[in-house]
Design an enzyme around this catalytic site. Structure first.
Site, PDB file in Angstrom:
ATOM      1  CE  LYS A 111      -3.879  -2.412   0.832  1.00 50.45           C
ATOM      2  NZ  LYS A 111      -3.559  -3.815   1.057  1.00 50.45           N
TER       3      LYS A 111
HETATM    4  C1  LIG Z   1      -4.255  -5.002   0.628  1.00 50.98           C
HETATM    5  C2  LIG Z   1      -3.448  -6.227   0.567  1.00 50.98           C
HETATM    6  C3  LIG Z   1      -3.707  -7.233  -0.394  1.00 50.98           C
HETATM    7  C4  LIG Z   1      -4.856  -7.148  -1.351  1.00 50.98           C
HETATM    8  O1  LIG Z   1      -4.731  -6.066  -2.268  1.00 50.98           O
HETATM    9  P1  LIG Z   1      -6.022  -5.535  -3.028  1.00 50.98           P
HETATM   10  O2  LIG Z   1      -5.561  -4.355  -3.805  1.00 50.98           O
HETATM   11  O3  LIG Z   1      -6.997  -5.154  -1.948  1.00 50.98           O
HETATM   12  O4  LIG Z   1      -6.514  -6.643  -3.858  1.00 50.98           O
HETATM   13  C5  LIG Z   1      -2.860  -8.323  -0.435  1.00 50.98           C
HETATM   14  N1  LIG Z   1      -1.839  -8.458   0.424  1.00 50.98           N
HETATM   15  C6  LIG Z   1      -1.560  -7.524   1.355  1.00 50.98           C
HETATM   16  C7  LIG Z   1      -0.426  -7.740   2.286  1.00 50.98           C
HETATM   17  C8  LIG Z   1      -2.344  -6.377   1.460  1.00 50.98           C
HETATM   18  O5  LIG Z   1      -2.067  -5.448   2.382  1.00 50.98           O
END
Ligand SMILES: *Cc1c(COP(=O)(O)O)cnc(C)c1O
Length: 491
Positions: A111
């Site tokens: 993120k």
């Molecule tokens: C948010 C997240 C995901 C999923 O990503 P999306 O964009 O919501 O599909 C997978 N792995 C981790 C560690 C995350 O923080």
């Protein structure tokens, strides 16, 4: 200039700056650029660019109401000295495949790649519209978006943040990361419910036109991947990974690759689809799901059905049943048929289910494959990665790793590594050794010992930080809670 259309009403058209400010369209739809097909990224050119240059190139092609100078400013502010490695998202080997390491940012989850740049994009967009309202960022998190948002926006002028996370459904480390955040403009609240409840709460606030009317000094926005300002920066690392493989001689220019993406809200994988649309040679995008496998069933049958049990798993950031960004994919697959999307979303709301037509399903299956991984397989995958391929991976990445082992064609597989294993130390440790350590800090240290890898600085000493946020509310108290905050900001 690129137009951004609401998925639920094509008449609702804005440029990227406005789309970033609004986060979610007021009709409840998501903004989506529809002229992507006309953007062609020159792969040859990508080969010579570092991360910052590549991000500037790609983002200024999509967010084209920003000047190139403005984009460059945002990119450099976001990606200078904030990541542990200069190349931001390095690609490394894992067995026959590749790992695209997205977890070297300030909060050790992917993120960070988009959230480090979002405040800068938002700030410039806001200035150029001459707005002087206070920005209130409402965020739902399944664990990782929360902390990345808090870090990105804390102490940013004229901006306020509330993060909602599902109580007892995020890891202990994720919770501590959020609840120890300093900054006088941030607020963290746990909600009795799951991620879908948190996301629904945030969405109903946006869709409430009265709120926008009454509280005119407050501009609501979003840091979730429903905001294009969060989604589009994720397109960059697909091109970066591709270029790295070419530059290191693993593939030839124009060879196709597959990306294996651990998926929850469908944001990360949708960014991959956008990369494909604008010229990244991608064969398949593998949607790797945990036990909450609503997306895998959808890809296989064309039926999206949330009338099923919700599971809390060891990959909590993917414990989601309503994947928001799927709406954007459906918009593209239906040739931007807003009425159709509105109908599907209405069916989802009223019946918890919708079914897409054959033509859309065929198109979907041309680009996407769905693979579902059980809890046991996930644990075994961490074990196998560690002992066979000598790689320590987190439970989300393990979902990708297992899926990659299940899906092979003639092309190279690139697995998106979405979080540091040190963020989920107890489940990683119990999967690779037989020791169960309850305490997350001891588990982290033990993991560092046996892997000889370093604990990321932001996670070290987390247990010694003071808990600054510990509010819990029920889901039906959410609306009043938000209104109360908006009132304070409005005055
Ligand atoms: C948010 C997240 C995901 C999923 O990503 P999306 O964009 O919501 O599909 C997978 N792995 C981790 C560690 C995350 O923080």
């Amino acid at each position: 200039m690129n137009l951004f259309l609401s998925t639920r009403n094509k008449e609702n058209v804005v440029y990227s700056k406005e789309a970033i400010i609004q986060g979610l369209a007021k009709d409840g739809g998501l903004y989506m650029p529809t002229e992507l097909i006309d953007i062609k990224i020159d792969l040859n050119k990508c080969l010579d660019l570092n991360y910052q240059q590549l991000a500037t190139y790609i983002l200024s092609n999509i967010f084209d109401d920003f000047t190139k100078e403005e984009i460059r400013e945002c990119v450099f502010a976001a990606y200078t000295n904030s990541f542990k490695t200069d190349n931001i998202t390095p690609v490394t080997k894992i067995g026959k495949d590749f790992l695209l390491e997205l977890y070297h940012g300030p909060t050790s989850a992917f993120k960070d790649v988009a959230l480090t740049i979002l405040p800068h994009l938002l700030n410039i967009a806001y200035k150029s519209y001459g707005k002087n309202k206070k920005i209130y960022i409402l965020t739902a998190t399944s664990g990782d978006t929360g902390k990345a948002t808090l870090e990105a926006f804390k102490d940013v002028k004229n901006t306020y943040v509330t993060v909602f996370y599902p109580k007892d459904k995020v890891s202990e480390i994720q919770e501590k990361q959020m609840n120890t955040t300093k900054g006088n403009n941030v607020d963290v609240v746990s909600v009795v419910g799951n991620f879908d409840d948190c996301q629904r709460l945030v969405k109903t606030i946006y869709e409430d036109n009265q709120i926008h009317e009454i509280y005119k000094n407050v501009q609501l926005s979003s840091a979730n991947s429903i905001n294009v300002g969060r989604l589009i920066p994720q397109v960059v690392y697909y091109f970066k990974a591709y270029s790295d493989l070419v530059n290191n001689g693993f593939i030839k220019l124009k060879d196709k690759v597959n990306f294996i993406v651990p998926t929850g809200n469908f944001g990360d994988i949708l960014a991959g689809y956008i990369a494909k649309l604008i010229g990244c040679p991608i064969n398949k995008l593998v949607c790797a799901s945990n036990k909450n496998n609503v997306l895998v069933d959808f890809i296989n049958t064309g039926i999206y059905d949330i009338n099923r049990k919700f599971y809390t798993t060891i990959s909590p950031s993917m414990d989601i049943l309503i994947s928001s960004n799927l709406e954007r994919l459906l918009f593209v697959l239906s040739d931007f048929n807003d009425q159709k999307i509105k109908q599907y979303m209405n069916d989802l709301k009223t019946k918890g289910r919708y079914k897409i037509d054959k033509e859309m399903l065929n198109k979907l299956q041309q680009s996407f494959v769905g693979i579902y991984v059980s809890e046991n397989e996930c644990k075994k995958a961490m074990h196998q990665a560690f002992f066979q391929d000598k790689r320590l991976i987190d439970p989300h990445t393990a979902i990708g790793y297992h899926s990659s082992n299940k899906y092979r064609d003639n092309y190279k597989n690139i697995i998106l590594a979405t979080a540091s294993p040190f963020k989920f130390p107890t489940s990683v440790l119990s999967s690779i050794t037989d020791t169960i350590v309850e305490d997350e800090v001891s588990a982290m240290e033990k993991l560092a010992q046996i892997s000889k890898e370093e604990i990321p600085t932001n996670l070290k000493g987390l247990d010694k930080l003071e808990i600054l946020h510990n509010k819990t509310i029920k889901i039906n108290e959410g609306r009043d809670y938000v209104i109360e905050r908006i009132k304070e900001l409005n005055d």
